[in-house]
Motif scaffolding. Structure first.
Motif, PDB file in Angstrom:
ATOM      1  N   GLU A   9       0.810  -1.222   0.000  1.00 42.21           N
ATOM      2  CA  GLU A   9       0.000   0.000   0.000  1.00 42.21           C
ATOM      3  C   GLU A   9       0.848   1.279   0.000  1.00 42.21           C
ATOM      4  OE1 GLU A   9      -0.064  -1.575   4.331  1.00 42.21           O
ATOM      5  OE2 GLU A   9      -0.253  -2.450   2.337  1.00 42.21           O
ATOM      6  N   ASP A  10       2.166   1.156   0.130  1.00 41.27           N
ATOM      7  CA  ASP A  10       3.061   2.314   0.080  1.00 41.27           C
ATOM      8  C   ASP A  10       3.349   2.782  -1.352  1.00 41.27           C
ATOM      9  OD1 ASP A  10       3.485   2.445   2.866  1.00 41.27           O
ATOM     10  OD2 ASP A  10       5.170   1.037   2.750  1.00 41.27           O
ATOM     11  N   ILE A  11       3.023   1.967  -2.352  1.00 43.90           N
ATOM     12  CA  ILE A  11       3.420   2.279  -3.728  1.00 43.90           C
ATOM     13  C   ILE A  11       2.998   3.680  -4.174  1.00 43.90           C
ATOM     14  CG2 ILE A  11       3.125   1.654  -6.166  1.00 43.90           C
ATOM     15  CD1 ILE A  11       3.352  -1.278  -5.324  1.00 43.90           C
ATOM     16  N   ALA A  44       5.490   4.030 -10.144  1.00 43.99           N
ATOM     17  CA  ALA A  44       4.512   3.051  -9.659  1.00 43.99           C
ATOM     18  C   ALA A  44       4.685   1.729 -10.390  1.00 43.99           C
ATOM     19  CB  ALA A  44       3.092   3.581  -9.840  1.00 43.99           C
ATOM     20  N   GLU A  45       4.927   1.808 -11.688  1.00 44.11           N
ATOM     21  CA  GLU A  45       5.159   0.575 -12.455  1.00 44.11           C
ATOM     22  C   GLU A  45       6.425  -0.123 -11.970  1.00 44.11           C
ATOM     23  OE1 GLU A  45       6.117  -0.779 -17.001  1.00 44.11           O
ATOM     24  OE2 GLU A  45       4.781   0.929 -16.699  1.00 44.11           O
ATOM     25  N   ARG A  46       7.470   0.646 -11.739  1.00 46.07           N
ATOM     26  CA  ARG A  46       8.731   0.069 -11.261  1.00 46.07           C
ATOM     27  C   ARG A  46       8.552  -0.578  -9.886  1.00 46.07           C
ATOM     28  NH1 ARG A  46      14.605   1.514 -11.320  1.00 46.07           N
ATOM     29  NH2 ARG A  46      15.464  -0.408 -10.508  1.00 46.07           N
ATOM     30  N   PHE A  47       7.843   0.113  -8.998  1.00 44.80           N
ATOM     31  CA  PHE A  47       7.663  -0.413  -7.646  1.00 44.80           C
ATOM     32  C   PHE A  47       6.699  -1.585  -7.583  1.00 44.80           C
ATOM     33  CE2 PHE A  47       8.761   4.101  -6.220  1.00 44.80           C
ATOM     34  CZ  PHE A  47      10.100   3.774  -6.044  1.00 44.80           C
ATOM     35  N   SER A  48       5.837  -1.722  -8.563  1.00 44.92           N
ATOM     36  CA  SER A  48       4.867  -2.823  -8.539  1.00 44.92           C
ATOM     37  C   SER A  48       5.551  -4.180  -8.530  1.00 44.92           C
ATOM     38  CB  SER A  48       3.885  -2.713  -9.701  1.00 44.92           C
ATOM     39  OG  SER A  48       4.537  -2.992 -10.925  1.00 44.92           O
ATOM     40  N   SER A  49       6.765  -4.252  -9.070  1.00 46.39           N
ATOM     41  CA  SER A  49       7.482  -5.528  -9.093  1.00 46.39           C
ATOM     42  C   SER A  49       8.691  -5.544  -8.154  1.00 46.39           C
ATOM     43  CB  SER A  49       7.940  -5.849 -10.519  1.00 46.39           C
ATOM     44  OG  SER A  49       8.842  -4.859 -10.970  1.00 46.39           O
ATOM     45  N   SER A  50       8.920  -4.454  -7.432  1.00 44.22           N
ATOM     46  CA  SER A  50      10.120  -4.414  -6.591  1.00 44.22           C
ATOM     47  C   SER A  50       9.872  -3.926  -5.166  1.00 44.22           C
ATOM     48  CB  SER A  50      11.175  -3.510  -7.248  1.00 44.22           C
ATOM     49  OG  SER A  50      10.707  -2.193  -7.370  1.00 44.22           O
ATOM     50  N   ARG A  53      11.658  -5.136  -2.012  1.00 38.60           N
ATOM     51  CA  ARG A  53      13.088  -4.860  -1.817  1.00 38.60           C
ATOM     52  C   ARG A  53      13.328  -3.403  -1.425  1.00 38.60           C
ATOM     53  NH1 ARG A  53      15.329  -5.130  -6.667  1.00 38.60           N
ATOM     54  NH2 ARG A  53      13.457  -5.565  -7.834  1.00 38.60           N
ATOM     55  N   VAL A  54      12.266  -2.732  -0.998  1.00 35.17           N
ATOM     56  CA  VAL A  54      12.342  -1.306  -0.660  1.00 35.17           C
ATOM     57  C   VAL A  54      12.314  -1.117   0.853  1.00 35.17           C
ATOM     58  CG1 VAL A  54      11.144   0.921  -0.831  1.00 35.17           C
ATOM     59  CG2 VAL A  54      11.259  -0.594  -2.838  1.00 35.17           C
ATOM     60  N   LEU A  55      13.201  -0.253   1.308  1.00 36.58           N
ATOM     61  CA  LEU A  55      13.172   0.228   2.689  1.00 36.58           C
ATOM     62  C   LEU A  55      12.642   1.650   2.652  1.00 36.58           C
ATOM     63  CD1 LEU A  55      16.705  -0.935   3.897  1.00 36.58           C
ATOM     64  CD2 LEU A  55      14.484  -1.967   4.454  1.00 36.58           C
ATOM     65  N   VAL A  56      11.851   1.999   3.639  1.00 39.71           N
ATOM     66  CA  VAL A  56      11.191   3.295   3.694  1.00 39.71           C
ATOM     67  C   VAL A  56      11.684   4.071   4.912  1.00 39.71           C
ATOM     68  CG1 VAL A  56       8.947   4.394   4.088  1.00 39.71           C
ATOM     69  CG2 VAL A  56       9.130   2.466   2.518  1.00 39.71           C
ATOM     70  N   SER A  57      11.947   5.352   4.706  1.00 37.05           N
ATOM     71  CA  SER A  57      12.210   6.267   5.803  1.00 37.05           C
ATOM     72  C   SER A  57      10.909   7.025   6.034  1.00 37.05           C
ATOM     73  CB  SER A  57      13.333   7.238   5.421  1.00 37.05           C
ATOM     74  OG  SER A  57      13.528   8.184   6.433  1.00 37.05           O
ATOM     75  N   GLU A  58      10.467   7.006   7.279  1.00 30.54           N
ATOM     76  CA  GLU A  58       9.167   7.580   7.597  1.00 30.54           C
ATOM     77  C   GLU A  58       9.333   8.657   8.660  1.00 30.54           C
ATOM     78  OE1 GLU A  58       5.445   4.874   7.617  1.00 30.54           O
ATOM     79  OE2 GLU A  58       5.987   5.199   9.715  1.00 30.54           O
ATOM     80  N   ARG A  59       8.633   9.766   8.449  1.00 30.86           N
ATOM     81  CA  ARG A  59       8.655  10.876   9.394  1.00 30.86           C
ATOM     82  C   ARG A  59       7.215  11.227   9.732  1.00 30.86           C
ATOM     83  NH1 ARG A  59      10.546  16.394   6.910  1.00 30.86           N
ATOM     84  NH2 ARG A  59       8.701  15.861   5.743  1.00 30.86           N
ATOM     85  N   GLN A  60       6.860  11.095  10.989  1.00 28.07           N
ATOM     86  CA  GLN A  60       5.512  11.403  11.463  1.00 28.07           C
ATOM     87  C   GLN A  60       4.444  10.707  10.612  1.00 28.07           C
ATOM     88  OE1 GLN A  60       5.674  15.677  11.377  1.00 28.07           O
ATOM     89  NE2 GLN A  60       6.584  15.767  13.404  1.00 28.07           N
ATOM     90  N   GLY A  61       4.681   9.426  10.325  1.00 22.58           N
ATOM     91  CA  GLY A  61       3.719   8.616   9.582  1.00 22.58           C
ATOM     92  C   GLY A  61       3.706   8.831   8.081  1.00 22.58           C
ATOM     93  N   GLU A  62       4.561   9.706   7.562  1.00 20.75           N
ATOM     94  CA  GLU A  62       4.616   9.982   6.127  1.00 20.75           C
ATOM     95  C   GLU A  62       5.940   9.475   5.553  1.00 20.75           C
ATOM     96  OE1 GLU A  62       2.138  11.499   4.316  1.00 20.75           O
ATOM     97  OE2 GLU A  62       0.950  11.459   6.155  1.00 20.75           O
ATOM     98  N   ILE A  63       5.906   8.949   4.338  1.00 24.75           N
ATOM     99  CA  ILE A  63       7.120   8.486   3.684  1.00 24.75           C
ATOM    100  C   ILE A  63       7.961   9.696   3.295  1.00 24.75           C
ATOM    101  CG2 ILE A  63       8.056   7.330   1.644  1.00 24.75           C
ATOM    102  CD1 ILE A  63       5.699   5.376   1.859  1.00 24.75           C
ATOM    103  N   ALA A  64       9.190   9.715   3.802  1.00 22.35           N
ATOM    104  CA  ALA A  64      10.107  10.817   3.542  1.00 22.35           C
ATOM    105  C   ALA A  64      11.195  10.429   2.553  1.00 22.35           C
ATOM    106  CB  ALA A  64      10.743  11.283   4.848  1.00 22.35           C
TER     107      ALA A  64
END
Length: 148
Positions: A9-11, A44-50, A53-64
């Motif tokens: 759901e982060d895509i 979005a197309e790139r992330f749909s298959s990858s 393998r993604v790490l997310v940095s999050e600040r106050q509940g938002e992807i930074a």
């Protein structure tokens, strides 16, 4: 900032951050026609298959920001321009290293990124040119040993 693994759901949010970061980071390196193709739909197309393998940095509940890694190679590390310089990129890089990141590629002319990687102990092992977005571009290849 916290670092966590991406979720499906982060895509949409990842795609927006990627597009903003790409335009900001490469405005002086890539031509406007190339930048225009790297919109949220492209990412979005790139992330749909990858996304797994993604790490997310999050600040106050938002992807930074985020980092995409394949087999120990960092494919992308982008921070939202509004979150740059707040430690999220360093946290992503640190987590990727703990998970085996040992190489990455960077545009030769991306001086800000190069300073960031070198400040964190990454070293250029070769410089080269290759085709990217229909044109020859100069790149550098970074590596980091386990002992660094």
């Amino acid at each position: 900032m916290i670092v966590r693994e991406a979720r499906l759901e982060d895509i949409p949010a990842l795609s927006e951050v990627a597009a903003r970061s790409y335009r900001a980071g490469f405005a002086s390196i890539l031509e406007p026609d190339v930048l225009a193709t790297r919109d949220p739909a492209f990412f979005a197309e790139r992330f749909s298959s990858s996304w797994e393998r993604v790490l997310v940095s999050e600040r106050q509940g938002e992807i930074a920001g985020f980092l995409l890694m394949t087999d120990g190679h960092i494919d992308m590390l982008f921070m939202d321009p509004d979150a740059s310089g707040q430690g999220g990129g360093a946290r992503l890089l640190e987590e990727a290293e703990s998970r085996g990141a040992r190489s990455l590629e960077c545009f030769h002319d991306n001086e800000g990124a190069r300073r960031f990687y070198e400040r964190h102990g990454w070293r250029v092992t070769r410089a080269y040119e290759r085709d990217f977005a229909g044109r020859r571009r100069s790149f550098v290849f970074y590596e980091k040993s386990k002992a660094s």
